[in-house]
Write a protein that holds these residues in place. Structure first.
Motif, PDB file in Angstrom:
ATOM      1  N   LEU A 188       0.748  -1.314   0.131  1.00 49.37           N
ATOM      2  CA  LEU A 188       0.012   0.150   0.092  1.00 49.37           C
ATOM      3  C   LEU A 188       0.862   1.319  -0.046  1.00 49.37           C
ATOM      4  N   LYS A 189       0.320   2.324  -0.644  1.00 46.52           N
ATOM      5  CA  LYS A 189       1.363   3.447  -0.907  1.00 46.52           C
ATOM      6  C   LYS A 189       0.243   4.625  -0.776  1.00 46.52           C
ATOM      7  N   GLY A 190       0.808   6.024  -0.451  1.00 43.03           N
ATOM      8  CA  GLY A 190       0.150   7.090  -0.214  1.00 43.03           C
ATOM      9  C   GLY A 190      -1.235   6.990   0.451  1.00 43.03           C
ATOM     10  N   GLN A 191      -2.276   7.708  -0.352  1.00 42.50           N
ATOM     11  CA  GLN A 191      -3.433   7.720   0.168  1.00 42.50           C
ATOM     12  C   GLN A 191      -4.141   6.165   0.868  1.00 42.50           C
ATOM     13  N   ASP A 192      -3.898   5.400   0.073  1.00 51.20           N
ATOM     14  CA  ASP A 192      -4.270   3.911   0.346  1.00 51.20           C
ATOM     15  C   ASP A 192      -3.763   3.602   1.601  1.00 51.20           C
ATOM     16  N   LEU A 193      -2.363   3.843   2.035  1.00 52.15           N
ATOM     17  CA  LEU A 193      -1.922   3.441   3.041  1.00 52.15           C
ATOM     18  C   LEU A 193      -2.316   4.491   4.194  1.00 52.15           C
ATOM     19  N   VAL A 194      -2.559   5.564   4.071  1.00 55.42           N
ATOM     20  CA  VAL A 194      -3.192   6.562   5.117  1.00 55.42           C
ATOM     21  C   VAL A 194      -4.421   5.992   5.697  1.00 55.42           C
ATOM     22  N   ARG A 195      -5.413   5.771   4.624  1.00 54.21           N
ATOM     23  CA  ARG A 195      -6.873   5.521   4.712  1.00 54.21           C
ATOM     24  C   ARG A 195      -6.598   4.084   5.364  1.00 54.21           C
ATOM     25  N   TRP A 196      -5.723   3.008   5.285  1.00 52.98           N
ATOM     26  CA  TRP A 196      -5.567   1.908   5.803  1.00 52.98           C
ATOM     27  C   TRP A 196      -5.232   2.058   7.202  1.00 52.98           C
ATOM     28  N   LYS A 197      -4.470   2.978   7.469  1.00 54.16           N
ATOM     29  CA  LYS A 197      -3.840   3.322   8.902  1.00 54.16           C
ATOM     30  C   LYS A 197      -5.069   3.993   9.942  1.00 54.16           C
ATOM     31  N   LYS A 198      -5.813   4.640   9.148  1.00 53.46           N
ATOM     32  CA  LYS A 198      -6.859   5.295   9.977  1.00 53.46           C
ATOM     33  C   LYS A 198      -8.057   4.334  10.332  1.00 53.46           C
ATOM     34  N   GLU A 199      -8.322   3.602   9.305  1.00 50.65           N
ATOM     35  CA  GLU A 199      -9.009   2.293   9.641  1.00 50.65           C
ATOM     36  C   GLU A 199      -8.803   1.271  10.629  1.00 50.65           C
ATOM     37  N   VAL A 200      -7.473   1.156  10.631  1.00 42.70           N
ATOM     38  CA  VAL A 200      -6.796   0.176  11.718  1.00 42.70           C
ATOM     39  C   VAL A 200      -6.792   1.081  13.079  1.00 42.70           C
TER      40      VAL A 200
END
Length: 85
Positions: free
Chosen positions: A50-62
């Protein structure tokens, strides 16, 4: 999360240290372990990182899921203390 709440409730309803209570607590902890293992993975199902916004979105979800878990365990501790009184 409903499974986790149900297992904690069932463990609370049984005698402390009984086989049933330990079984329910073990199920809850195994479930948490599986969730954390899945959340720690930063790769997609097809193996891309995961990179960029996808990684940020994933971390916020977690992070929101971890907060939800924290609330579940705090509520369980509160209910245990009330039952002991």
């Amino acid at each position: 999360m409903n499974f986790l709440k149900r297992m904690l409730r069932l463990a609370r309803e049984h005698e402390p240290w009984s086989n049933e209570a330990r079984g329910f607590e073990s199920s809850a902890l195994t479930s948490v372990k599986a969730m954390v293992s899945f959340w720690a993975d930063e790769y997609t199902l097809d193996g891309r990182k995961l990179k960029g916004q996808d990684l940020v979105r994933w971390k916020k979800e977690v992070y929101s899921r971890i907060q939800e878990l924290d609330e579940i365990f705090k509520e369980d501790e509160k209910l245990k203390k009330e039952a002991e009184k």
